[in-house]
Every structure is written in C-alpha cells, then in structure tokens.
Enzyme design. Structure first.
Site, PDB file in Angstrom:
ATOM      1  N   ASP A 170       0.765  -0.916   0.151  1.00 48.81           N
ATOM      2  CA  ASP A 170       0.001   0.021   0.188  1.00 48.81           C
ATOM      3  C   ASP A 170       0.923   1.256   0.071  1.00 48.81           C
ATOM      4  O   ASP A 170       1.494   1.189   1.023  1.00 48.81           O
ATOM      5  CB  ASP A 170      -1.000   0.086   1.383  1.00 48.81           C
ATOM      6  CG  ASP A 170      -2.143   1.031   0.859  1.00 48.81           C
ATOM      7  OD1 ASP A 170      -1.561   1.919   0.911  1.00 48.81           O
ATOM      8  OD2 ASP A 170      -2.759   0.867   1.512  1.00 48.81           O
ATOM      9  N   LYS A 195      -6.232   9.924  -2.029  1.00 52.38           N
ATOM     10  CA  LYS A 195      -5.679  11.081  -1.232  1.00 52.38           C
ATOM     11  C   LYS A 195      -4.323  11.517  -2.216  1.00 52.38           C
ATOM     12  O   LYS A 195      -4.852  12.421  -2.930  1.00 52.38           O
ATOM     13  CB  LYS A 195      -4.369   9.803  -0.293  1.00 52.38           C
ATOM     14  CG  LYS A 195      -5.190   9.151   0.787  1.00 52.38           C
ATOM     15  CD  LYS A 195      -6.379   9.322   0.970  1.00 52.38           C
ATOM     16  CE  LYS A 195      -7.450   8.401   1.963  1.00 52.38           C
ATOM     17  NZ  LYS A 195      -7.040   7.048   2.408  1.00 52.38           N
TER      18      LYS A 195
END
Ligand SMILES: *Cc1c(COP(=O)(O)O)cnc(C)c1O
Length: 379
Positions: A170, A195
């Site tokens: 991730d 994000k």
C-alpha cells in the site's frame, strides 16, 4: 523520462475523435456495436471505459509498472487483491496499517476462511517466522499509518520471492513521487487515489499496478466481475490530479520538514513521528527507498490527558479536523477515535498507537501560516 514529465504526460493521448488534449469524460454505460462482437474494444462500461482506460495507463506509468487497474475506492482495490486467494490461504499483514484495511481483513474476509497474521514488519524475521505452505500473500504499508514506521520493501520482496508469495504494498502515504515499490521487487502496488493522487479532496478512488500479465488478467477479471469500478468523472479528476502530483509533493515535503522540526522543538510536544528525522529508527531505509520524506506525521503531547488532546484538535483553524489526507489543504486527525477507531483499543495500544496521538496531513499552504496555526493551538 524524468518524474515531472512523466506525471504530466502519463496516459495522455489526444482524444481520437476530436483531438481534445484532456481525455473526455465518457459518461456512457454502453457502446454501440456494428455487428455482434464487432466493436471498437468497448462493450459495456463496467468492463471498459475510455476515461478509465487513460487513467489506468497513467497509473501504470507513474508506478513504473506495465498494467494499472482503477477501483471505486482504495478499499475496493484491496478487496480485489484478497479475492485472488482461496479459503485456507494465509496472509501476513503489517500490524500498523490503515484501520479500514484491518477492518476489511478481520470483519469481512476472516469469515470466508482466510487467515491473517499481523506482525511488526520493521523486523523482517517476524515475517519469516510465520511463513508456511499456506502463506500466499504479504500485505504491507510503508511509511505506516499513522506511526510513520518504515518497512524495508526490498528485504520483504526477497522473502516473498524466495517463498513464492505475492507481495502487495500500500503506497498511499508515499505516493509514486516518493517511492515505487515495483522497482523494489513488489508484485502489486495499491493506492488510495483519494489521497495524494487525486490531491484535492474531491474524489474517492483506488488503484492497483503490476507487471505480470497473468496477475493483471486475474485482477481485471475480479474488477469486472465484482464491479467496484470508478465512474468516468472520478477518473477524470484523478487524471487531472496526477498532472500536478510532483509539484504538490515537493511542497508537501518542504512544509512537512519545517513542521516536523517546529513540533519537535515545541515545549509542549513529547514525541514527533516523522521518518525524515535522522534518529528515526527507519531513517536509513527511508533514505534508501524514498526520494524524500513527505508531509505525513504524528505527534504526542507531554500533557496527553484526553481533555487537552481534544482541545488542541479543535483549536487549529488552517488544519481542519477531518479524516483523510494528501489533499492540498492541511488536516489534523485523531487516529484513536477517527481513522483507526475500528482497531480494538488493546491491539492499538500494543502497536504503539496511543489514545493521545495526533496525526497531521501537512498541506501546501504557506509553512509560516501553518506553524502559526499549530503554535496558537498548542498554546
Ligand atoms: C485511505 C486509505 C486507504 C483506503 O482508501 P479509500 O480510498 O478511503 O477506500 C487505504 N490505505 C491507506 C494508507 C489509506 O490512507
């Protein structure tokens, strides 16, 4: 090609029908066929969409991978990876990771007969100790959320390769500007594009990037069969976001450095977790695998009673109290009750995530204003 050029041109081809420089938002559910099976490669928008295709190409390029796949959220991308597995398979996951990933693993997938082990991956021996014939996937995150611990991707990738286990990283916190896990030996990179990739707090999206064609086929099959695909408008927003990723990240890093040092020198602050400090336990590895240290950090107050922590969290004006991260605007967050509330308290504390921890996503405003804001809030 240098990173700035790559981020601007990734996936960008003039639209074949008009020459439009920006990929249009192909807001359609289906495509007209000339005869059954005779079409331009687009049949139904859950399976293919031109805006999504351009973005998936961009995802691949910015992570130095061959194939990109877009999902309706970061957790949908994670969900797709876990669906590669069979009941009885075992997964070794980091013990300090995004709370939503932990929730997906424990609350959704455990009941389908998958077994998850959570370990501190700063010591890779902890991973080796758990490997057996059933281990099929290693899931890690670095820098970790929210404690900014660093996992040595190359070392974990070596363990994964030796044992024929998939490694998924991730890479949300670092973004492809700071770190490219495929180059370090990972099999799959996952992002919450919500994000830094989107970057403007206006879209929810996730992606996976990989090099192996067979793995891509399996994940594409899951993507279209399970249907967690993003709409074309959302794909357009992320395509636009990626074009300025390098410029934004430069400023996130500059501001992050200034704020980490400001906090560390503040008399009311006990500890600052930021991987750019030379005495951070993961500094040497961070320096090796990352281009810079980013704008994510956490800190604890010397007076960490609940009232004082709550007061500080509510006292900033430029730092908005909100979940999420990676947008142009600065955010402040309380992991224990917000982003990481789904992790049982005992488990949280054991992993060093204390009730008083405050997380910052440092935006790209003027650093002096951000420092004034924190200074006033700390009082
Ligand atoms: C936000 C986040 C996710 C989940 O992504 P969504 O887009 O919110 O579904 C996964 N991992 C990390 C590190 C995140 O910050």
């Amino acid at each position: 090609m240098k990173i700035a050029t790559k981020f601007i041109h990734a996936g960008a081809e003039p639209d074949p029908s008009t020459g439009a420089i920006m990929t249009p938002i192909y807001q359609t559910s289906t495509y007209v066929q000339e005869a059954p099976g005779v079409n331009k490669g687009f049949e139904y928008a859950r399976s293919q969409n031109p805006t999504r295709k351009a973005l998936e190409e961009a995802y691949a390029q910015i992570e130095n991978g061959k194939y990109g796949l877009a999902f309706s959220s970061g957790v949908a991308a994670t969900d797709a990876v876990i669906k590669l597995l069979e009941p009885g398979d075992e997964i070794i996951a980091a013990n300090d990771m995004y709370g939503g990933t932990y929730r997906l693993f424990t609350k959704i997938f455990e009941k389908f007969g998958l077994k998850f082990h959570y370990v501190n991956m700063q010591d890779t021996n902890n991973i080796k100790a758990l490997i057996n014939a059933k281990t099929k996937l290693i899931w890690t995150e670095t820098p970790t959320n929210p404690l900014m611990n660093i996992v040595d991707i190359t070392a974990v990738a070596t363990i994964a390769k030796t044992n024929n286990i998939l490694l998924c990283v991730d890479n949300t916190f670092a973004s492809p500007y700071l770190q490219n896990p495929l180059d370090l030996g990972a099999d799959i990179v996952m992002h919450s594009a919500t994000k830094y990739l989107g970057g403007h707090s206006d879209v929810i999206q996730g992606c996976l990037v990989m090099n192996d064609a067979a793995l891509r086929e399996k994940l594409y099959f899951i993507q279209k069969s399970c249907g967690a695909v993003p709409g074309p408008m959302d794909c357009f927003l992320v395509l636009r976001g990626i074009k300025t990723l390098h410029v934004r990240m430069q400023r996130h890093c500059e501001n992050g450095k200034k704020i980490a040092h400001f906090l560390r020198n503040h008399p009311k602050v006990k500890t600052v977790y930021w991987c750019g400090f030379e005495d951070h336990p993961g500094y040497a590895i961070a320096k090796k695998q990352m281009r810079d240290f980013g704008g994510m950090m956490s800190f604890e107050l010397k007076n960490d009673n609940a009232e004082e922590v709550k007061r500080v969290l509510s006292a900033t004006h430029l730092f908005s109290l909100a979940e999420s991260l990676g947008g142009v605007e600065s955010l402040i967050n309380h992991p224990a009750t917000m982003t990481h509330a789904s992790i049982p308290r005992e488990e949280r504390i054991k992993n060093g995530l204390n009730d008083g921890l405050i997380r910052l996503s440092v935006g790209i405003e003027d650093a002096d204003d951000l420092i004034d804001d924190l200074n006033n809030a700390l009082g």
